[in-house]
Design a protein around this motif. Structure first.
Motif, PDB file in Angstrom:
ATOM      1  N   ALA A 281      37.714 -29.647  61.615  1.00 47.03           N
ATOM      2  CA  ALA A 281      38.926 -29.474  62.426  1.00 47.03           C
ATOM      3  C   ALA A 281      39.895 -30.609  62.113  1.00 47.03           C
ATOM      4  O   ALA A 281      39.680 -31.747  62.543  1.00 47.03           O
ATOM      5  N   PRO A 282      40.948 -30.326  61.361  1.00 43.41           N
ATOM      6  CA  PRO A 282      41.943 -31.368  61.101  1.00 43.41           C
ATOM      7  C   PRO A 282      42.930 -31.504  62.250  1.00 43.41           C
ATOM      8  O   PRO A 282      43.156 -30.563  63.010  1.00 43.41           O
ATOM      9  N   ASP A 283      43.493 -32.695  62.385  1.00 47.86           N
ATOM     10  CA  ASP A 283      44.702 -32.863  63.184  1.00 47.86           C
ATOM     11  C   ASP A 283      45.877 -32.486  62.282  1.00 47.86           C
ATOM     12  O   ASP A 283      46.022 -33.031  61.178  1.00 47.86           O
ATOM     13  N   CYS A 284      46.700 -31.584  62.744  1.00 48.18           N
ATOM     14  CA  CYS A 284      47.907 -31.218  62.009  1.00 48.18           C
ATOM     15  C   CYS A 284      48.752 -32.468  61.747  1.00 48.18           C
ATOM     16  O   CYS A 284      48.748 -33.408  62.549  1.00 48.18           O
ATOM     17  N   ARG A 285      49.464 -32.504  60.642  1.00 54.01           N
ATOM     18  CA  ARG A 285      50.328 -33.646  60.325  1.00 54.01           C
ATOM     19  C   ARG A 285      51.210 -34.007  61.531  1.00 54.01           C
ATOM     20  O   ARG A 285      51.832 -33.147  62.161  1.00 54.01           O
ATOM     21  N   GLY A 286      51.218 -35.296  61.862  1.00 54.11           N
ATOM     22  CA  GLY A 286      52.016 -35.750  62.989  1.00 54.11           C
ATOM     23  C   GLY A 286      51.361 -35.567  64.340  1.00 54.11           C
ATOM     24  O   GLY A 286      51.937 -35.942  65.362  1.00 54.11           O
ATOM     25  N   TYR A 287      50.169 -34.996  64.357  1.00 53.55           N
ATOM     26  CA  TYR A 287      49.396 -34.814  65.596  1.00 53.55           C
ATOM     27  C   TYR A 287      48.183 -35.742  65.563  1.00 53.55           C
ATOM     28  O   TYR A 287      47.608 -35.993  64.503  1.00 53.55           O
TER      29      TYR A 287
END
Length: 312
Positions: free
Chosen positions: A57-63
């Motif tokens: 599960a990645p954190d979306c860019r900027g999140y």
């Protein structure tokens, strides 16, 4: 939770945070929505790892813990697709199941359109597939006080959110978005003012959960989050393809406020959605809200695992 590993992958010049648990060749990638982060998939990640899958599960860019782009106002759906491609390449993962919630559904579907050879199947929640050429009608069909209209306006949400700490913003959005009515503010009211400070959190979302979200949004802020998804334009993806050809499971809560968006319920139930997603299964959860994966994790986990096992 303590078995979840945290790593960073550099993609397009950004260090993207990735939560990772489980082993084996069958990989499931979870894509969050707003105001969510990787943590919103905690129940599902543990369940699929216990069932023998690897969960990412990645954190979306900027999140969350992922770097913000140098120009957040230029973030687009195409960036999210390329970020996902870069993460898979960096981790040497050839093929995946994609699970997307809220705005995370869009890159899941678009990735399946552009890279079908890399996708075993797609599960989405809260947002049905719409072809990439489709323009959103909501700003024209709904009042000025509709939350998306407000958050599309540069500076307005920043001023509204800026009066509060990050934890309170997340708290208010979780309360608003777990209701079955569209969040629409009065003319002289801001979106954050729609939630009374004495309103309790939903029973399935704890103070500890809120603390985890608050800490990460204190780091990231909301600048990229307001661009993606609320201000990002519909990109030219360089394809005329509109049919999703991989198997899809669409999970929808009957009490999800997005069913009140103009035309959405008819689009889902009339058979029109199936024209664009031929291999489609739709499951409605009678008590489900917009956060079904956190509200009813055991039920959602069972649906996901049944789908995954069908296509490995």
């Amino acid at each position: 939770m303590d078995q979840i590993q945290h790593k960073y992958v550099t993609v397009q010049g950004l260090k993207l945070h990735v939560a990772d648990i489980g082993t084996g060749p069958n990989v499931v990638v979870f894509l969050h929505g707003f105001p969510e982060i990787w943590y919103s998939w905690r129940h599902q990640m543990i369940a699929v790892a216990k069932a023998g899958f690897r969960a990412i599960a990645p954190d979306c860019r900027g999140y969350g813990l992922s770097d913000p782009p140098p120009q957040p106002e230029k973030t687009s759906s195409y960036d999210l697709i390329n970020d996902l491609l870069g993460i898979l390449d960096a981790l040497a993962i050839p093929k995946v199941f994609l699970i997307g919630k809220d705005f995370g559904a869009r890159p899941a579907y678009l990735f399946a359109l552009l890279h079908p050879e890399k996708v075993l199947g797609v599960v989405t929640m809260g947002v049905p597939y719409r072809p990439p050429q489709t323009r959103s009608p909501y700003d024209k069909c709904l009042p000025e006080g509709f939350y998306i209209n407000r958050w599309r306006e540069p500076g307005r949400a920043e001023a509204d959110f800026g009066r509060l700490d990050a934890k309170t913003v997340v708290r208010n959005v979780y309360i608003l978005f777990s209701r079955s009515e569209l969040p629409i503010a009065a003319e002289n009211q801001e979106i954050m003012d729609m939630v009374d400070s004495s309103t309790p959190l939903p029973p399935w979302f704890t103070e500890e959960d809120l603390e985890a979200y608050g800490k990460l949004y204190e780091k990231s802020g909301f600048q990229t989050a307001l661009q993606m998804p609320y201000r990002a334009s519909t990109d030219d993806l360089g394809t005329s393809e509109s049919i999703v050809k991989v198997p899809v499971l669409f999970i929808m809560g009957n009490k999800d406020y997005t069913l009140k968006f103009p035309g959405i319920e008819d689009y889902i139930n009339s058979g029109k959605l199936k024209e664009f997603v031929p291999d489609l299964e739709i499951v409605f959860l009678p008590e489900g809200t917009h956060f079904v994966q956190e509200q009813s994790p055991e039920l959602v986990n069972e649906l996901i695992l049944t789908f995954l096992r069908k296509y490995i």
